[in-house]
Write a protein that holds these residues in place. Sequence first.
Motif: not given
Length: 498
Positions: A51-60
């Motif tokens: 999840c931390l490698r997913d930019g959208w997860f970091g934005l959310e």
Amino acid sequence: LLLLNIAFLCMFSRTSGSPLARLAGDFEPYFLAFWGADLLVQVALCGLPQCLRDGWFGLELGVTGVCAVTFALQVTNLGGLRAILLLRYLPHIAYLESTRVLLDTFRDSAALLRDMTTFFLLFFLFFGILGVGLFGGLLTYRCVDPLSGQQAANFWWGEDWDNVCSRSSVSGFQCPANLTCADLGVNPAAGTVSFDNILAAWLTVFQTLTTEGWSQNMFWAMNATNSMASLFFVAVVILGLNMLVDLMSAILISNLLLNASKFNRGGSEEASRPDQPANPPAPGGAEKLGLCARLGTLARIGGRLTAHRAFMAFVQLSIFCCLVLLGLVYFGMPPALEEVVRIGCSIFTWIFFAELLLKLLTQGPAYYYRSFRNMVDLTVICINVVNECMAEPILWLTVLLSLRVFSLSKTFPYIGKLNRVLAQCVPLVRSFAVVWAVFLLVFIMVGLQLFSGYMSFRPRANFDTFGWAFLSIYQLCTIENWNDLEVSVTRARGAPFC
């Protein structure tokens, strides 16, 4: 749920007595809990490292964290930031697939934009420090009456807060003999134009960089010091706007063109076949497919007529004459001229209707409807034909005939090429407009939460309702008189909010 949350936030208003205006605050705990649960579900299904490698997860995660902190501290509701999460779902919507081009452009430009942002920070730091050294504490001087201690009225515009003078007796603006230059401790424009510290200097440099009111800032600095102060502001505009901003724009545009070409090449497989014609066959002629293609002599005559240069020239000349006639329409024109215009528009309406019937018969409805220009012509002509059949035709409906000006592009080949280029850009422009609208919506909702009910001294350009907030944010986007809104925000809630 995201759209429902946005709808509640858009209805927020401190000045409205409607219960709908309070829905954003009432339902914020439930929406916050939902987004928190959504983050936990993603972590449980995919694992935290993934999840931390997913930019959208970091934005959310960042947006939810900011909303949770502001809610826990019982400060302004910043739930409007969630609107930016719409960007995650736009590429999956039909007709908005090209949104991925814009998102890929920002991703591919991230490294260059990071370096340019760093350079911008150094630019602001340099000119901020230089501005503090040159003009720090000098913009608070005003011409005052030595007997009463009252500030004198402005010599040019009748306002008292921009009458900056020089404390030096040999340079800058000198007060009249009956007045003296004194330090009142107040900077111009409600304190928004200042070089007293680095943060205030950054704000002034930024305002100068947008070129909105920058000349007035320069004149105040020249009044406080001397004419050489103009070099500071000219350097900010030339180096900042004409070099750094243009360079950043060039980076984004080059990457946008590169990603757009990749998107077009990866589009439909049929479009990439070399043996497939790029455009459908031109209309006209007996060999063209249409409703009258099987009617023998009548079809050949109709096809040759619509494709003949003389017929096309007659139609183009009729459109041009109709436009000239419509140009004579004005409010309060004499009845004789009104009758001439009405009769002329009636004649042109029936000429265009005859052209429409010929094209429909020779090309066929299926082919005719493929062109957007033909659909516009069909709508305009049908409305005017119905208007002519009325007992008392409405003159102002004939103004719609001016839309036929787009048909003149056939006369000018380069206009036709430009129209085709614009048509190819429609998907990307449409996606760009949606992305821009999302960012606009974020700032509107945040502005409602921050300033609704605090700017009652401004009948316009406030944030009391969604409509006024939209106009205020749009004014900022156009940079038209945006510094006036900046002064109002500072007056309403203080300098940190500007």
